[in-house]
Write an enzyme that holds these catalytic residues in place. Structure first.
Site, PDB file in Angstrom:
ATOM      1  CE  LYS A 106      -4.520   0.726   0.362  1.00  0.00           C
ATOM      2  NZ  LYS A 106      -5.594  -0.193   0.000  1.00  0.00           N
TER       3      LYS A 106
HETATM    4  P1  NAD Z   1     -12.902   7.587  -2.833  1.00  0.00           P
HETATM    5  O1  NAD Z   1     -11.828   8.585  -2.760  1.00  0.00           O
HETATM    6  O2  NAD Z   1     -13.528   7.280  -4.133  1.00  0.00           O
HETATM    7  O3  NAD Z   1     -14.081   8.004  -1.813  1.00  0.00           O
HETATM    8  C1  NAD Z   1     -13.834   8.286  -0.467  1.00  0.00           C
HETATM    9  C2  NAD Z   1     -15.126   8.791   0.144  1.00  0.00           C
HETATM   10  O4  NAD Z   1     -14.898   9.008   1.557  1.00  0.00           O
HETATM   11  C3  NAD Z   1     -15.594  10.133  -0.420  1.00  0.00           C
HETATM   12  O5  NAD Z   1     -17.005  10.127  -0.514  1.00  0.00           O
HETATM   13  C4  NAD Z   1     -15.117  11.122   0.633  1.00  0.00           C
HETATM   14  O6  NAD Z   1     -15.867  12.337   0.630  1.00  0.00           O
HETATM   15  C5  NAD Z   1     -15.362  10.300   1.879  1.00  0.00           C
HETATM   16  N1  NAD Z   1     -14.639  10.842   3.039  1.00  0.00           N
HETATM   17  C6  NAD Z   1     -13.362  11.289   3.066  1.00  0.00           C
HETATM   18  N2  NAD Z   1     -13.088  11.767   4.296  1.00  0.00           N
HETATM   19  C7  NAD Z   1     -14.191  11.615   5.036  1.00  0.00           C
HETATM   20  C8  NAD Z   1     -14.531  11.920   6.390  1.00  0.00           C
HETATM   21  N3  NAD Z   1     -13.652  12.485   7.204  1.00  0.00           N
HETATM   22  N4  NAD Z   1     -15.784  11.612   6.823  1.00  0.00           N
HETATM   23  C9  NAD Z   1     -16.693  11.042   5.993  1.00  0.00           C
HETATM   24  N5  NAD Z   1     -16.428  10.734   4.709  1.00  0.00           N
HETATM   25  C10 NAD Z   1     -15.189  11.008   4.244  1.00  0.00           C
HETATM   26  O7  NAD Z   1     -12.309   6.261  -2.147  1.00  0.00           O
HETATM   27  P2  NAD Z   1     -12.803   4.761  -2.347  1.00  0.00           P
HETATM   28  O8  NAD Z   1     -11.972   4.154  -3.393  1.00  0.00           O
HETATM   29  O9  NAD Z   1     -14.274   4.730  -2.421  1.00  0.00           O
HETATM   30  O10 NAD Z   1     -12.314   4.105  -0.963  1.00  0.00           O
HETATM   31  C11 NAD Z   1     -13.124   4.145   0.213  1.00  0.00           C
HETATM   32  C12 NAD Z   1     -12.622   3.085   1.193  1.00  0.00           C
HETATM   33  O11 NAD Z   1     -12.695   1.795   0.573  1.00  0.00           O
HETATM   34  C13 NAD Z   1     -11.183   3.251   1.644  1.00  0.00           C
HETATM   35  O12 NAD Z   1     -11.058   2.801   2.973  1.00  0.00           O
HETATM   36  C14 NAD Z   1     -10.423   2.312   0.711  1.00  0.00           C
HETATM   37  O13 NAD Z   1      -9.191   1.881   1.260  1.00  0.00           O
HETATM   38  C15 NAD Z   1     -11.423   1.176   0.627  1.00  0.00           C
HETATM   39  N6  NAD Z   1     -11.261   0.318  -0.560  1.00  0.00           N
HETATM   40  C16 NAD Z   1     -11.287   0.826  -1.813  1.00  0.00           C
HETATM   41  C17 NAD Z   1     -11.179  -0.032  -2.899  1.00  0.00           C
HETATM   42  C18 NAD Z   1     -11.291   0.461  -4.318  1.00  0.00           C
HETATM   43  O14 NAD Z   1     -11.343  -0.386  -5.220  1.00  0.00           O
HETATM   44  N7  NAD Z   1     -11.342   1.745  -4.575  1.00  0.00           N
HETATM   45  C19 NAD Z   1     -10.990  -1.401  -2.693  1.00  0.00           C
HETATM   46  C20 NAD Z   1     -10.972  -1.889  -1.386  1.00  0.00           C
HETATM   47  C21 NAD Z   1     -11.109  -1.017  -0.322  1.00  0.00           C
END
Ligand code: NAD
Length: 418
Positions: A106
């Protein structure tokens, strides 16, 4: 050191808990816990206005006993080595739980992408790849999207890598379709979250059709999760993001929210797009009176201080690490079912793996084939976890960690130490 813990001492994190349950030897604990290496680079970026801004780029490579390092890149001001290490380790267990031939890594850049222009982000991303020298590669270390990054950043990574190494499509996943990304990758994590939610809800006696759900985070993972669960008949009564949260006890209009969020280029908040609902804050969202709570934003949002306020019967960890160890214990003691991140959000790494397979084959699959394979992989992991919970009389997370640790320690031992 945790591996020096005296018998009877309480574990303080999920990994220790599983080590104790499996009675893993101290040296193997140390080996499985310690990252292979951590790379930190300085990234001086000349802003569009000529000013100099200096960022830090980080990559933590945790384990590669089962295959190349694999894991997302996060663009967020709070990313640091400690957090990247925690997330890299999660990737190792997640890939092993899915039985994929991949290791865990990561990293990211400690920038706020909302404050940078597209050209600045492109320069910064390419500088990151160049500065990381030769650590990336389809057989070595394969980045993917995470918070603050998506197909656009993956295309830049591919381009920066290709300039010095040639056209190696499998060096990065989550690419746009036009650059041989995989059909179904964009929605894969949310699709997986909704599938696992359905299976776990059924087991817990909750019918997803009509279930009341609160969801924190409306980015890639949160928005697709909301879409699929709403299509399955769930009533999404609260959603939140970095700008705040909204609640509507009759169910939010998810179709309208999705189209409003996708309109225009500027990042928007769910509270600004005119969907009918009452404005609340993110703490109120986490405490909403719902059947299922799905944190899909950042880590550690449910902790000792607010776990007592959670009223959901089930929590599905769509984000990585949204529950602290203490919160998890507290909730479990109250009978709340917790579906762990390494299962719930593994749809992303699974379809990333399928993208890498397609890139190596030089052939793009139809979306039906990708989704069918994703379902198989997740379903097998879900069955493995259920068998383990019955056999050991334990909960989902402990079962998931035990399966993953056994798989990784087996490959470490088979490969030998010379
Ligand atoms: P993203 O950047 O697309 O979205 C993140 C979201 O979280 C946004 O809506 C943002 O406004 C919100 N956010 C940020 N800070 C915040 C706060 N303080 N309070 C409330 N909301 C907040 O990211 P993503 O890809 O959707 O990832 C989200 C989670 O899922 C992360 O933990 C990431 O590690 C995990 N994840 C993502 C993937 C992937 O394929 N993208 C895969 C596995 C896990």
């Amino acid at each position: 050191m945790d591996d020096d813990k005296q018998p009877g001492q309480r574990p303080s994190n999920f990994l220790d808990e599983a080590f104790c349950h499996l009675q893993v030897e101290p040296q193997m604990r140390r080996l499985l816990k310690t990252p292979y290496r951590t790379i930190q680079v300085e990234l001086p970026l000349q802003r569009d206005d000529g000013a100099l801004a200096i960022y830090e780029g980080i990559r933590v490579q945790h384990d590669r006993s089962r295959g190349p390092f694999k894991g997302g890149l996060r663009y967020h001001p709070d990313i640091d080595v400690a957090h990247s290490t925690e997330l890299a380790e999660l990737m190792t267990w997640k890939a092993a739980l899915m039985d994929l031939p991949l290791g865990g890594a990561k990293g990211g850049i400690n920038c706020d992408p909302r404050e940078l222009s597209a050209t600045e982000l492109e320069r910064l991303t390419k500088l990151f790849v160049e500065s990381m020298n030769d650590i990336f590669g389809a057989e070595h270390d394969i980045p993917a999207p995470d918070v603050g990054t998506g197909p656009r950043e993956m295309a830049w990574i591919y381009d920066a890598y290709a300039r010095t190494h040639g056209m190696e499509l499998g060096v990065v996943t989550g690419k746009p379709l036009a650059l041989c990304g995989s059909r179904g990758r964009l929605s894969a994590t949310g699709r997986g979250v909704s599938m696992v939610t359905g299976w776990a809800a059924h087991e817990a006696g909750i019918d997803v059709d009509g279930a009341r759900i609160a969801l924190q985070g409306f980015g890639n993972v949160g928005s697709f999760t909301a879409q699929f669960l709403a299509e399955a008949g769930a009533r999404i009564v609260a959603v939140g993001d970095a700008g705040g949260a909204i609640r509507n006890d009759d169910g939010l209009d998810i179709a309208m929210l999705l189209s409003a969020m996708h309109a225009g280029d500027a990042p928007r908040s769910v509270v600004d797009v005119g969907v009918a609902g009452e404005r609340i804050d993110n703490e109120e969202l986490l405490a909403a009176d719902v059947d299922i709570l799905i944190p899909a934003a950042l880590g550690h949002v449910i902790h000792e201080g607010n776990a007592g306020a959670v009223r959901a019967r089930m929590i599905v960890e769509a984000a990585n690490g949204p529950l602290t160890f203490d919160a998890d214990r507290q909730l479990r003691e109250r009978g709340v079912v917790v579906v762990p991140d390494i299962l719930a959000n593994a749809g992303g790494v699974t379809v990333s793996y399928l993208e890498w397979v397609q890139n190596r084959e030089g052939y793009m699959w139809e979306e039906e084939r990708v989704n069918a394979k994703l379902t198989d992989v997740l379903r097998n992991a879900w069955n493995d976890i259920n068998d383990r919970t019955s056999r050991d009389g334990c909960w989902y997370r402990l079962a998931a960690y035990c399966i993953a640790i056994e798989r990784v320690s087996e490959t470490v031992t088979l490969r030998g130490f010379k």
